[in-house]
Design an enzyme around this catalytic site. Structure first.
Site, PDB file in Angstrom:
ATOM      1  N   ASP A  14       1.218  -0.885   0.029  1.00  0.00           N
ATOM      2  CA  ASP A  14       0.028   0.174  -0.214  1.00  0.00           C
ATOM      3  C   ASP A  14       0.753   1.067  -0.043  1.00  0.00           C
ATOM      4  OD1 ASP A  14      -2.585  -1.248   0.040  1.00  0.00           O
ATOM      5  OD2 ASP A  14      -2.354  -1.058   2.150  1.00  0.00           O
ATOM      6  N   LYS A  41      -6.418  -7.172   1.725  1.00  0.00           N
ATOM      7  CA  LYS A  41      -7.619  -7.008   2.251  1.00  0.00           C
ATOM      8  C   LYS A  41      -7.061  -8.788   2.790  1.00  0.00           C
ATOM      9  CE  LYS A  41     -10.387  -5.141  -0.347  1.00  0.00           C
ATOM     10  NZ  LYS A  41     -11.097  -3.787   0.089  1.00  0.00           N
ATOM     11  N   GLY A  42      -6.848  -9.721   1.898  1.00  0.00           N
ATOM     12  CA  GLY A  42      -6.491 -10.801   2.736  1.00  0.00           C
ATOM     13  C   GLY A  42      -5.062 -10.980   4.064  1.00  0.00           C
ATOM     14  N   ASN A  44      -4.069  -8.422   5.437  1.00  0.00           N
ATOM     15  CA  ASN A  44      -4.628  -6.988   6.749  1.00  0.00           C
ATOM     16  C   ASN A  44      -5.300  -7.694   7.066  1.00  0.00           C
ATOM     17  OD1 ASN A  44      -3.751  -4.693   4.969  1.00  0.00           O
ATOM     18  ND2 ASN A  44      -4.765  -4.894   4.677  1.00  0.00           N
ATOM     19  N   GLU A 140     -10.280 -10.034  -3.964  1.00  0.00           N
ATOM     20  CA  GLU A 140      -9.174 -10.006  -4.289  1.00  0.00           C
ATOM     21  C   GLU A 140      -8.089 -10.487  -5.111  1.00  0.00           C
ATOM     22  OE1 GLU A 140      -8.511  -5.631  -2.495  1.00  0.00           O
ATOM     23  OE2 GLU A 140      -6.835  -7.132  -1.359  1.00  0.00           O
ATOM     24  N   ARG A 233     -21.313   3.875  11.524  1.00  0.00           N
ATOM     25  CA  ARG A 233     -22.784   3.156  11.784  1.00  0.00           C
ATOM     26  C   ARG A 233     -22.657   2.373  12.795  1.00  0.00           C
ATOM     27  NH1 ARG A 233     -24.649   6.494   6.662  1.00  0.00           N
ATOM     28  NH2 ARG A 233     -23.372   5.530   6.540  1.00  0.00           N
ATOM     29  N   GLY A 267     -12.227  -2.297   7.282  1.00  0.00           N
ATOM     30  CA  GLY A 267     -13.334  -3.900   7.461  1.00  0.00           C
ATOM     31  C   GLY A 267     -12.647  -5.201   7.252  1.00  0.00           C
ATOM     32  N   ASP A 268     -11.376  -5.054   7.109  1.00  0.00           N
ATOM     33  CA  ASP A 268     -10.099  -6.267   7.527  1.00  0.00           C
ATOM     34  C   ASP A 268      -9.650  -6.179   8.969  1.00  0.00           C
ATOM     35  OD1 ASP A 268     -10.419  -5.698   4.623  1.00  0.00           O
ATOM     36  OD2 ASP A 268      -8.265  -4.546   4.625  1.00  0.00           O
TER      37      ASP A 268
HETATM   38  O1  RIB Z   1      -8.932  -2.901   2.365  1.00  0.00           O
HETATM   39  C1  RIB Z   1      -7.649  -2.263   2.616  1.00  0.00           C
HETATM   40  C2  RIB Z   1      -7.241  -2.647   1.472  1.00  0.00           C
HETATM   41  O2  RIB Z   1      -7.804  -3.289   0.106  1.00  0.00           O
HETATM   42  C3  RIB Z   1      -6.006  -1.928   1.050  1.00  0.00           C
HETATM   43  O3  RIB Z   1      -4.844  -2.661   1.880  1.00  0.00           O
HETATM   44  C4  RIB Z   1      -5.924  -2.296  -0.384  1.00  0.00           C
HETATM   45  O4  RIB Z   1      -4.470  -2.441  -0.360  1.00  0.00           O
HETATM   46  C5  RIB Z   1      -6.604  -2.942  -0.864  1.00  0.00           C
HETATM   47  O5  RIB Z   1      -6.742  -4.450  -0.794  1.00  0.00           O
END
Ligand code: RIB
Length: 322
Positions: A14, A41-42, A44, A140, A233, A267-268
């Protein structure tokens, strides 16, 4: 100790620029901060899960390049076992993230090696599936690799959790229905309703709808448990026949109060901490795990970055109690 949670997903290097407001088309803006670090996402979600103290393993693809080396080093430092497929023909994924003063983000990314994770490579990691209790996936990667993971997850009777982010153009109902739990955000929930239930809803109106209406919408997806993350929220939970020891078939959790500076990866944090908490509190009602996930997600927004911003179990408890 064998990993109890297995995450099959993406790694992304990132790069984030912090600005007052998002630039307009054709405009150049001065950023007031820059940050780069591990994400995807994975990855994280795997880090979020591992930091709750639950042995977690990660399967993913990176390029044979500098950023791939960063991924391996970060995972080693976290002591998180990984099975990397290192591709010579694809770069490690990279993203460009812009974050405004309201801590909102916009992301563009090159999926790189993530879209070339071999299904056979995933199948070759059968020992990890055999030992785990839960499987956590996102969207992803190429779908054949994720479908192979889901098939193994079902075969080994793991709890299969799908964070349908971002909603993949080729996602089919068989794959959606192979998940026991899904964790879409408002946008993803609306897209899933449109695709799989021929129902149009404006994502911006979801959080204001009453609980019975949200529950009825969630039930249209045909997934046992749907957890909709609603950003600032909070979140909403909808169960089918199996309430996972909860008293209520549906309920909402309010957001925790925090001073958000970067919501990227919140969200991750939620999905990773949710699966970890399901393992940690397996005898407790599902609500216990969702509460923990909601707290972990809130804390992650106070720290810049994605994988490095994932809070530990102790940090969550120190802030919000048990
Ligand atoms: O959810 C955030 C992530 O989405 C970031 O780390 C970016 O790499 C994308 O995959």
């Amino acid at each position: 100790m064998a990993a109890q949670v297995l995450v099959v997903g993406s790694y992304v290097q990132d790069q984030a620029w912090f600005v007052e407001r998002f630039p307009r088309p054709g405009e150049t803006l001065r950023a007031n901060r820059y940050n780069t670090g591990p994400g995807g996402k994975g990855f994280n979600q795997a880090i979020a899960c591992a930091r709750q103290g639950v042995p977690t393993a990660f399967i993913g693809a990176i390029g044979n390049d500098t950023f791939g080396g960063f991924a391996e080093k970060f995972a080693r430092d976290e002591k998180m076992p990984c099975r990397w497929q290192i591709r010579n023909d694809q770069p490690t994924a990279t993203s460009s993230i812009t974050i405004n003063a309201a801590a909102e983000n916009q992301i563009a990314m090159i999926f790189g090696a993530n879209e070339h994770l071999d299904a056979d490579f995933v199948r070759a990691q059968d020992d990890l599936f055999a030992a785990a209790k839960a499987l956590l996936l996102q969207l992803e990667n190429n779908l054949d690799a994720l479908a192979a993971a889901l098939e193994l997850g079902r075969r080994h009777r793991l709890v299969c959790v799908l964070n349908p982010a971002p909603v993949h153009a080729q996602l089919d109902s068989a794959m959606l229905h192979a998940a026991d739990i899904i964790t879409p955000n408002e946008t993803e929930f609306s897209l899933l309703l449109e695709r799989f239930a021929a129902t149009q809803v404006d994502p911006a109106t979801l959080a204001q709808r009453d609980d019975a209406e949200l529950h009825a919408l969630a039930r249209k997806l045909g997934v046992a448990t749907v957890v909709i993350t609603l950003g600032s929220r909070g979140c909403f939970v909808s169960h089918g026949d199996d309430r996972r020891s909860d008293t209520d078939a549906h309920y909402r959790l309010a957001p925790e109060k925090v001073k958000a500076i970067d919501t990227t990866g919140a969200g991750d944090a939620f999905s990773g901490a949710l699966v970890a908490a399901m393992v940690l509190f397996h005898n407790a009602p599902f609500r216990r795990a969702v509460t923990h996930a909601n707290r972990a997600a809130a804390i992650s927004t106070e720290i810049v970055g994605t994988a490095p911003a994932m809070p530990t179990f102790d940090a969550v408890v120190a802030r919000f109690g048990r």
